[in-house]
Design an enzyme around this catalytic site. Sequence first.
Site, PDB file in Angstrom:
ATOM      1  N   CYS A 147       5.647  10.624  47.351  1.00  0.00           N
ATOM      2  CA  CYS A 147       4.502  10.240  46.531  1.00  0.00           C
ATOM      3  C   CYS A 147       3.358   9.773  47.432  1.00  0.00           C
ATOM      4  CB  CYS A 147       4.890   9.120  45.567  1.00  0.00           C
ATOM      5  SG  CYS A 147       3.559   8.653  44.423  1.00  0.00           S
TER       6      CYS A 147
ATOM      7  N   ASP B 185       1.601   7.283  46.967  1.00  0.00           N
ATOM      8  CA  ASP B 185       1.518   5.820  46.906  1.00  0.00           C
ATOM      9  C   ASP B 185       1.529   5.196  48.304  1.00  0.00           C
ATOM     10  OD1 ASP B 185       2.337   2.990  46.570  1.00  0.00           O
ATOM     11  OD2 ASP B 185       2.610   3.552  44.469  1.00  0.00           O
TER      12      ASP B 185
ATOM     13  N   ARG C 181       2.333   2.434  49.294  1.00  0.00           N
ATOM     14  CA  ARG C 181       3.432   1.507  49.583  1.00  0.00           C
ATOM     15  C   ARG C 181       4.720   2.226  49.962  1.00  0.00           C
ATOM     16  NH1 ARG C 181       2.800  -1.192  43.840  1.00  0.00           N
ATOM     17  NH2 ARG C 181       2.627   1.043  43.439  1.00  0.00           N
TER      18      ARG C 181
ATOM     19  N   HIS D 187       9.893   6.911  43.975  1.00  0.00           N
ATOM     20  CA  HIS D 187       9.990   5.455  44.126  1.00  0.00           C
ATOM     21  C   HIS D 187       9.862   4.783  42.770  1.00  0.00           C
ATOM     22  CE1 HIS D 187       5.579   4.514  43.714  1.00  0.00           C
ATOM     23  NE2 HIS D 187       5.530   5.812  43.902  1.00  0.00           N
TER      24      HIS D 187
ATOM     25  N   CYS E 252       6.628   3.979  40.137  1.00  0.00           N
ATOM     26  CA  CYS E 252       5.651   5.037  40.425  1.00  0.00           C
ATOM     27  C   CYS E 252       4.571   5.085  39.334  1.00  0.00           C
ATOM     28  CB  CYS E 252       6.371   6.387  40.519  1.00  0.00           C
ATOM     29  SG  CYS E 252       5.263   7.749  40.967  1.00  0.00           S
TER      30      CYS E 252
HETATM   31 ZN    ZN Z   1       4.320   7.167  42.990  1.00  0.00          ZN
END
Ligand code: ZN
Length: 214
Positions: free
Chosen positions: A44, A46, A48, A100, A103
């Site tokens: 992803c 993302d 993090r 994750h 998400c």
């Molecule tokens: Zn995500």
Amino acid sequence: MGMEDYRRLLADNERWVAERLGEDPDYFTRLKGTHNPSYVWIGCSDSRVPAETITGCQPGDLFVHRNVANQVVHTDLNMLTVVFYAVEELRARHIIVCGHYGCGGVKAAMSGQDFGLINRWLQNIKDCAERHQDELAALPDEEARSRRLIELNVIEQVDHLAKTSVVQRAWKQEGRPWLHGWVYDMRTGRLKELVLRTAADLPHPVHRFDLDGP
Ligand SMILES: [Zn+2]
């Protein structure tokens, strides 16, 4: 922080270069000479979930593709190019699809909110939720449904990889790559294995290709 905060990245880059060269004067020369990553990472976007950081990987270890909610969409030329190049040219032995918990893409897909153009992308996740609606509906609350859909989404993307001719050809000829589905827990920092598909796990016959070769 003002607009100039981006300069921190450039300053940190200088510091990082100095550290690398301090440890090994040939560091960049050696990296430049070879591109031989063993692992492909489809994760992803993302911030993090930084692939290299959470797996202890270094430059040269991971061939990375990231998008919102770690999708393997058969019409996504970007993803297909990454997979094709990794399997055919880099001879990758492992492809990891990593989702994750928490998400935002999956959460958005579970909501009824209209995100305009983004609806098209999220529809892939909505379709996944619909396919597993009975299992999801049986879960006690929204949090549990979200976590399970995140896992199911990962497993589905792994299966999408198995439906590509590029993976099936490499499976037939060389028994690679292994396809992994993992999920990352941001609360603990831990990765969890969800699924592993190998050459023994051909998809439904309708998705199999007649391939030449040994
Ligand atoms: Zn995500």
